[in-house]
Design a protein around this motif. Sequence first.
Motif, PDB file in Angstrom:
ATOM      1  N   LEU A 185       0.821  -1.219   0.000  1.00 27.63           N
ATOM      2  CA  LEU A 185       0.000   0.000   0.000  1.00 27.63           C
ATOM      3  C   LEU A 185       0.852   1.265   0.000  1.00 27.63           C
ATOM      4  N   THR A 186       2.094   1.146   0.448  1.00 29.96           N
ATOM      5  CA  THR A 186       3.000   2.293   0.395  1.00 29.96           C
ATOM      6  C   THR A 186       3.079   2.868  -1.017  1.00 29.96           C
ATOM      7  N   ASN A 187       2.971   2.007  -2.026  1.00 33.41           N
ATOM      8  CA  ASN A 187       3.129   2.472  -3.406  1.00 33.41           C
ATOM      9  C   ASN A 187       2.008   3.399  -3.845  1.00 33.41           C
ATOM     10  N   THR A 188       0.872   3.362  -3.162  1.00 34.86           N
ATOM     11  CA  THR A 188      -0.236   4.260  -3.509  1.00 34.86           C
ATOM     12  C   THR A 188      -0.495   5.316  -2.437  1.00 34.86           C
ATOM     13  N   SER A 189      -0.007   5.109  -1.222  1.00 31.40           N
ATOM     14  CA  SER A 189      -0.306   6.063  -0.143  1.00 31.40           C
ATOM     15  C   SER A 189       0.868   6.970   0.194  1.00 31.40           C
ATOM     16  N   GLY A 190       2.033   6.730  -0.389  1.00 33.76           N
ATOM     17  CA  GLY A 190       3.182   7.557  -0.073  1.00 33.76           C
ATOM     18  C   GLY A 190       3.869   8.087  -1.322  1.00 33.76           C
ATOM     19  N   ASP A 191       3.687   9.378  -1.608  1.00 34.03           N
ATOM     20  CA  ASP A 191       4.399  10.019  -2.722  1.00 34.03           C
ATOM     21  C   ASP A 191       5.617  10.716  -2.123  1.00 34.03           C
ATOM     22  N   PHE A 192       6.703   9.955  -1.995  1.00 33.09           N
ATOM     23  CA  PHE A 192       7.850  10.451  -1.256  1.00 33.09           C
ATOM     24  C   PHE A 192       8.568  11.577  -1.985  1.00 33.09           C
ATOM     25  N   GLU A 193       8.620  11.504  -3.307  1.00 36.37           N
ATOM     26  CA  GLU A 193       9.289  12.579  -4.044  1.00 36.37           C
ATOM     27  C   GLU A 193       8.570  13.900  -3.818  1.00 36.37           C
ATOM     28  N   GLU A 194       7.244  13.876  -3.909  1.00 37.87           N
ATOM     29  CA  GLU A 194       6.471  15.095  -3.692  1.00 37.87           C
ATOM     30  C   GLU A 194       6.629  15.575  -2.254  1.00 37.87           C
ATOM     31  N   PHE A 195       6.656  14.647  -1.312  1.00 40.06           N
ATOM     32  CA  PHE A 195       6.812  15.004   0.094  1.00 40.06           C
ATOM     33  C   PHE A 195       8.130  15.745   0.307  1.00 40.06           C
TER      34      PHE A 195
END
Length: 266
Positions: A185-195
Motif C-alpha cells: 500500500l505504500t506504493n499508492t499512499s506515499g508520494d515520497f518525491e512530492e513530500f
Amino acid sequence: MTSSASAVRVQRERVLTFQGGCNFRDIGGYRTQQGSSTRWGTVYRTGVLTYFTDDDHAPLTNLQVRAICDLRRAEEREREPTRWPHANVNALFWDDGIVTPTIRGLSADRPRNAQGMFDSMVALYRALPEWMGPRIGGMFAAIAAGDVPLIVHCAAGKDRTGIAVAVLLRSLGVPEETVIEDYLLTNTSGDFEEFIRSRHQAQLGVTDIHNPLLSMPEDMRRVLFSADAAFLHAAFEEIGDVEAYLAKTAGVTPQVQERVRAALLE
C-alpha cells in the motif's frame, strides 16, 4: 448518515491524510487465519512525524495515541525530530548498536543504476531483522503493557516500519499474502518525491545536505522509493519462524505475545 455512523466510517479509513503526514495508515481490519481481526484505531504505521501543520493537530489528538515507537537512527531523530501535538505520549527509541545497516552503506560498492539499487534494497531487508530485534521487542512490550493506540514509524514508513509491522501482523496470524498487500500500500499512499520536494528540509533518512536525494538518477529513485514484494520476502527469509525470531532476536516471551494478541485482536 448519523454523526456516530460517520465517526465509525472515518475511524475505519485505512489511509489517514494529514497535511504534514507521510504514509500514515491504520493496520486494523485484517483477518487472521484463526478467524479474528486486527482492531482498528490501535496501531498506526507511518513515516516521519516532523512536518505536521496546525490544522493536523486536532485530528492527530483525536487518535488518542499513547506511545510512539521511533525506529530511526539517532542522527535521523536529531535531524527530523518528532513534533506531536501533545506531550503526554511515551516516546520509544533505541540505541543504534555498533553496525547499522543503511542503504547508503549497502549501495556504496554497487553499480549506480536500478539493478544496483534493487540489489542494495534486498541486502538492506536481509540485514534489518537482526538489527531491529530490540526495536521490535520494544514495540511488542509497549503494546503488551497497554500503551495503545500506538504509532510505529521510521522515515518513510516503508522499510523498517514495513518489517516491524510485517512481524507484528504475522505474529497475530494474519496471512503472509495479506501482510504483503499491506506493505505494498505504500506504493499508492506515499508520494515520497512530492513530500521531499514540498518540504525542503525533508530527508526521509536516506540522504543528507551533501548528497541530495533528488539528484539521484530517476531509475534508482524509483527503486529506492518503491515497496517491492521481493524486498519483504528477503526479510521473511532471514526471519524464518516468526515466533522463534521474536523469542531469540527480539526477546519477546510467549506471555508478551499473548498479551499483544489480546490487545490487538477482536
